[in-house]
Design a protein around this motif. Structure first.
Motif, mmCIF file in Angstrom:
data_model
loop_
_atom_site.group_PDB
_atom_site.id
_atom_site.type_symbol
_atom_site.label_atom_id
_atom_site.label_comp_id
_atom_site.label_asym_id
_atom_site.label_seq_id
_atom_site.Cartn_x
_atom_site.Cartn_y
_atom_site.Cartn_z
ATOM 1 N N ILE A 10 -0.856 -1.195 -13.720
ATOM 2 C CA ILE A 10 0.391 -1.846 -14.137
ATOM 3 C C ILE A 10 1.386 -1.921 -12.986
ATOM 4 C CG2 ILE A 10 2.398 -1.652 -15.655
ATOM 5 C CD1 ILE A 10 0.494 -0.347 -17.737
ATOM 6 N N ILE A 11 1.626 -0.787 -12.307
ATOM 7 C CA ILE A 11 2.637 -0.763 -11.239
ATOM 8 C C ILE A 11 2.207 -1.627 -10.063
ATOM 9 C CG2 ILE A 11 1.783 1.266 -9.967
ATOM 10 C CD1 ILE A 11 5.459 0.516 -10.763
ATOM 11 N N THR A 12 0.908 -1.661 -9.778
ATOM 12 C CA THR A 12 0.407 -2.493 -8.675
ATOM 13 C C THR A 12 0.578 -3.969 -8.984
ATOM 14 O OG1 THR A 12 -1.234 -0.800 -8.124
ATOM 15 C CG2 THR A 12 -1.583 -2.983 -7.205
ATOM 16 N N ALA B 232 0.831 -1.204 0.000
ATOM 17 C CA ALA B 232 0.000 0.000 0.000
ATOM 18 C C ALA B 232 0.866 1.255 0.000
ATOM 19 C CB ALA B 232 -0.927 -0.003 1.217
ATOM 20 N N LEU B 233 1.921 1.240 0.806
ATOM 21 C CA LEU B 233 2.798 2.404 0.910
ATOM 22 C C LEU B 233 3.501 2.676 -0.418
ATOM 23 C CD1 LEU B 233 3.936 4.553 2.828
ATOM 24 C CD2 LEU B 233 5.768 2.951 3.407
ATOM 25 N N VAL B 234 4.056 1.629 -1.040
ATOM 26 C CA VAL B 234 4.773 1.798 -2.307
ATOM 27 C C VAL B 234 3.818 2.261 -3.406
ATOM 28 C CG1 VAL B 234 6.103 0.628 -4.105
ATOM 29 C CG2 VAL B 234 6.524 0.110 -1.695
ATOM 30 N N VAL B 235 2.640 1.634 -3.479
ATOM 31 C CA VAL B 235 1.662 1.995 -4.504
ATOM 32 C C VAL B 235 1.180 3.428 -4.328
ATOM 33 C CG1 VAL B 235 -0.687 1.554 -5.335
ATOM 34 C CG2 VAL B 235 0.896 -0.352 -5.000
ATOM 35 N N VAL B 236 0.819 3.786 -3.111
ATOM 36 C CA VAL B 236 0.295 5.131 -2.859
ATOM 37 C C VAL B 236 1.317 6.192 -3.249
ATOM 38 C CG1 VAL B 236 -0.355 6.761 -1.039
ATOM 39 C CG2 VAL B 236 -1.400 4.490 -1.104
#
Length: 417
Positions: free
Chosen positions: A406-408, A171-175
């Motif tokens: 894509i990134i998720t 969640a942290l990386v995606v956000v």
């Protein structure tokens, strides 16, 4: 024209006070009624939603929120005499929206109550000429912010800790990555500042709630907020349907699929629905990731508030850096109510007490949001909602959402495979 009186306190402080009052009453033993709005057919509608017992519950909710609205008008200098009857009209329209959203078909399509509130308000506001005194006492911003303070009660940090570190890490990386990309993209496409902040938060964090929180934090235009929420809700439906199909076609591992769904789809209802289509493990992981993103909402709202306050202070005409005092003066104080409620329910209130009050507070939170979007619709012209540069924000939102998907997926494969 309604005559404005001298305000007793700033609106944001009034919101903190009133949101805190609702929470205090709930913790002190006031049983907040939770009406039923779910129905499948006409017989079901008559026997449940329109039953005498359920109508009594709706009436009891009115007896809670109407005095709060009247007190808000008194504290902020608005005319109580006209606020009360206008609030009654808004309440009735919002109830109709909640009933429409409660239909099983609408739930399957993940159409949330706020979109019906907005639509009904727009239809009434554009088909009928509302008197000026009626429009003047509409206060969507206040209703949204009270709902946000109550939203803090459901942002429980222990839920994420129990869920596991991988969900929080994703969640942290995606956000962070999606928010920055969406922000950069909107700036490149020359989307205005309000929409840039709302789109970035909606795509990267948790959809509707993030857009509402960001709009409150930056004192955003309610019409632009409606536009962003419309984009969130419309795109959630095809994502909910087709992402599980794509995952099944390419034989993604169930844990990876769950993390992908939870990190990409912007509404909690759509996440649950899509996770259920894949399997029990996917549903569990998708819920964990979505919970983690929801918890980050409070931190994000605070950070956005500080950034917005500082950036606007530096561009307000002064070449000097703003002082802490100036930043504090411009800082939206209702954010403190949101954070305070979250900390209270995370670290002070026992799980047993939380379980006894959470449904009532969540029901009121949804009601305040509904009241806000009914008000937005009533004071908005169709032309205002879709005028000017509506294409640029739409393309920015869609491209940012594609990047998010894509990134998720890449992060989900790295962490959960």
């Amino acid at each position: 024209m309604a005559k404005m009186k001298k305000a007793w306190m700033h609106e944001d402080w009034a919101i903190v006070l009133l949101g805190g009052l609702i929470i205090f009453l709930a913790l002190s033993g006031l049983v907040i009624p939770v009406p039923v709005y779910s129905w499948k057919n006409g017989t079901d509608l008559a026997s449940t939603v329109f039953s005498v017992s359920n109508l009594v519950l709706i009436g009891k909710q009115l007896l809670i929120v109407a005095p709060i609205a009247a007190l808000a008008a008194l504290l902020t200098g608005r005319p109580v005499k006209t606020t009360v009857p206008v609030f009654g009209v808004i309440f009735v329209i919002t109830q109709v929206a909640l009933v429409l959203a409660g239909n099983s078909m609408m739930k399957d399509l993940n159409l949330e109550a706020v979109i019906f509130s907005l639509a009904l308000g727009l239809i009434i506001g554009n088909c009928f000429k509302l008197p000026e005194w009626f429009r003047e006492v509409l206060n969507a911003e206040l209703y949204v912010k009270i709902g946000l303070v109550l939203l803090g009660c459901s942002v429980i940090f222990s839920d994420v800790m129990k869920a596991g570190g991988l969900g929080l890490l994703q969640a942290l990386v995606v956000v962070l990555s999606v928010w920055y990309f969406a922000f950069w993209l909107c700036r490149k496409m020359k989307v205005d500042d309000d929409l840039t902040m709302m789109i970035s938060s909606a795509v990267s964090i948790c959809g509707v709630s993030a857009a509402i929180a960001t709009s409150g934090a930056i004192k955003g235009d309610s019409k632009k907020l409606s536009y962003v929420i419309s984009m969130v809700l419309v795109t959630a439906v095809p994502m909910m349907i087709f992402m599980p199909v794509i995952a099944n076609y390419f034989n993604f591992p169930e844990q990876v699929t769950g993390a992908w769904l939870g990190g990409s789809i912007d509404t909690s209802g759509a996440v649950v629905a899509s996770g259920s289509l894949v399997g029990e493990e996917a549903l569990k992981i998708s819920t964990i990731v979505k919970f983690s993103q929801n918890v980050l909402l409070g931190i994000a709202a605070f950070a956005i508030s500080v950034y917005w306050t500082y950036s606007k202070s530096t561009t307000a005409g002064s070449q000097e850096k703003p002082t802490l005092r100036l930043i504090w003066q411009r800082f939206p104080k209702f954010i403190l109510g949101f954070i305070g409620a979250s900390l209270l329910f995370s670290f002070v209130i026992t799980p047993e007490v939380n379980a006894s009050v959470k449904n009532g507070l969540k029901s009121l939170q949804g009601l305040w949001f509904g009241l806000a979007f009914t008000s937005i619709g009533l004071e908005t012209r169709f032309a205002d909602l879709f005028k000017n540069n509506s294409r640029k924000p739409l393309w920015a939102f869609l491209i940012a959402q594609l990047f998010n998907v894509i990134i998720t997926l890449i992060i989900a494969f790295i962490l959960f495979r």
